[in-house]
Design a protein around this motif. Structure first.
Motif, mmCIF file in Angstrom:
data_model
loop_
_atom_site.group_PDB
_atom_site.id
_atom_site.type_symbol
_atom_site.label_atom_id
_atom_site.label_comp_id
_atom_site.label_asym_id
_atom_site.label_seq_id
_atom_site.Cartn_x
_atom_site.Cartn_y
_atom_site.Cartn_z
ATOM 1 N N UNK A 1 0.825 -1.190 0.000
ATOM 2 C CA UNK A 1 0.000 0.000 0.000
ATOM 3 C C UNK A 1 0.865 1.249 0.000
ATOM 4 N N UNK A 2 1.838 1.298 0.923
ATOM 5 C CA UNK A 2 2.715 2.462 0.985
ATOM 6 C C UNK A 2 3.546 2.560 -0.287
ATOM 7 N N UNK A 3 4.018 1.407 -0.809
ATOM 8 C CA UNK A 3 4.820 1.429 -2.028
ATOM 9 C C UNK A 3 4.050 2.017 -3.191
ATOM 10 N N UNK A 4 2.779 1.645 -3.341
ATOM 11 C CA UNK A 4 1.963 2.180 -4.428
ATOM 12 C C UNK A 4 1.781 3.681 -4.263
ATOM 13 N N UNK A 5 1.549 4.120 -3.041
ATOM 14 C CA UNK A 5 1.389 5.553 -2.783
ATOM 15 C C UNK A 5 2.695 6.291 -3.038
ATOM 16 N N UNK A 6 3.812 5.688 -2.655
ATOM 17 C CA UNK A 6 5.112 6.300 -2.882
ATOM 18 C C UNK A 6 5.377 6.455 -4.365
ATOM 19 N N UNK B 1 11.284 -3.569 -5.936
ATOM 20 C CA UNK B 1 12.299 -4.006 -4.983
ATOM 21 C C UNK B 1 12.946 -2.809 -4.280
ATOM 22 N N UNK B 2 13.250 -1.753 -5.049
ATOM 23 C CA UNK B 2 13.885 -0.594 -4.436
ATOM 24 C C UNK B 2 12.895 0.158 -3.541
ATOM 25 N N UNK C 1 11.198 1.695 1.975
ATOM 26 C CA UNK C 1 10.191 1.574 3.029
ATOM 27 C C UNK C 1 10.726 0.836 4.263
ATOM 28 N N UNK C 2 11.458 -0.250 4.022
ATOM 29 C CA UNK C 2 11.877 -1.115 5.121
ATOM 30 C C UNK C 2 13.234 -0.769 5.727
ATOM 31 N N UNK D 1 12.327 9.279 2.865
ATOM 32 C CA UNK D 1 12.902 10.565 2.470
ATOM 33 C C UNK D 1 14.101 10.388 1.546
ATOM 34 N N UNK D 2 14.769 9.246 1.616
ATOM 35 C CA UNK D 2 15.929 9.003 0.755
ATOM 36 C C UNK D 2 15.505 8.896 -0.712
ATOM 37 N N UNK D 3 14.305 8.384 -0.956
ATOM 38 C CA UNK D 3 13.781 8.341 -2.318
ATOM 39 C C UNK D 3 13.591 9.734 -2.892
#
Length: 158
Positions: A1-6, A30-31, A36-37, A42-44
Motif C-alpha cells: 500500500x505504501x509502495x503504491x502511494x510512494x 524491490x527498491x 520503506x523497510x 525521504x531518501x527516495x
C-alpha cells in the motif's frame, strides 16, 4: 500500500520541466521496498531530486530537449548509513560506517520527433578505499550524473 502511494507521489509530485521536457522518476518494486523497510522514504525524495537536477543541467548544457523522460531507479545503495538506518540500528556510526554504494537506473526517452529510446546505466563502487570521505549517496549521485550525460547524448543523437 505504501509502495503504491510512494510511486504515485514520485510520478506526479516530481515531474519537472527542462524547457519543454517532462521528467519523472519512479522506483522498481524491490527498491521501493528497500526505501520503506530500510533506508527511509525521504531518501527516495533525495535521489529523485538529484536525478532531475542532473538531467535538467545536462539538457541545458547540451541545448537539447525531449518531450518526456521517464526514469526508473532499479536499485541504489548508500555509502554511509541513511537516517532511517541510523534510527533503526543504533550501532551504526554516521561517520565510520561505510559501504560500497551506487545506483542502477533506466530511462525511457520520448523524443520531440515522437521516436522513443532507452538509456540504461549502472555504477556501483567496487573499492572500499574510495569511500573514505564519501557522503551518504556519493556513488549513487555519481551514477546519476553519468546517467544524465548519457540521456543528453542519446537525445542529441536523434
Amino acid at each position: 500500500m505504501i509502495r503504491a502511494a510512494l510511486s504515485a507521489l514520485v510520478l506526479s509530485g516530481f515531474a519537472a520541466a527542462a524547457d519543454a521536457t517532462t521528467i519523472t522518476v519512479a522506483f522498481s518494486e524491490e527498491f521501493a521496498e528497500k526505501l520503506e523497510d530500510d533506508y527511509g522514504l525521504r531518501e527516495g525524495t533525495r535521489l529523485t531530486e538529484e536525478i532531475i537536477e542532473d538531467i535538467e543541467r545536462e539538457l541545458d548544457r547540451s541545448g537539447v530537449e525531449a518531450t518526456r523522460i521517464d526514469v526508473m531507479i532499479l536499485d541504489a545503495k548508500p555509502n554511509r548509513p541513511t537516517f532511517g538506518q541510523l534510527r533503526d540500528t543504533p550501532g551504526l556510526d554516521p561517520i565510520r560506517s561505510i559501504s560500497l554504494g551506487g545506483m542502477s537506473m533506466e530511462g525511457k526517452i520520448t523524443h520531440s520527433s515522437g521516436a522513443e529510446s532507452t538509456v540504461e546505466y549502472s555504477y556501483f563502487e567496487n573499492d572500499i578505499r574510495q569511500v573514505v570521505s564519501a557522503g551518504t549517496w556519493w556513488d549513487a549521485n555519481r551514477a546519476s550524473r553519468r546517467f544524465a550525460k548519457r540521456v543528453a547524448e542519446d537525445i542529441s543523437g536523434q
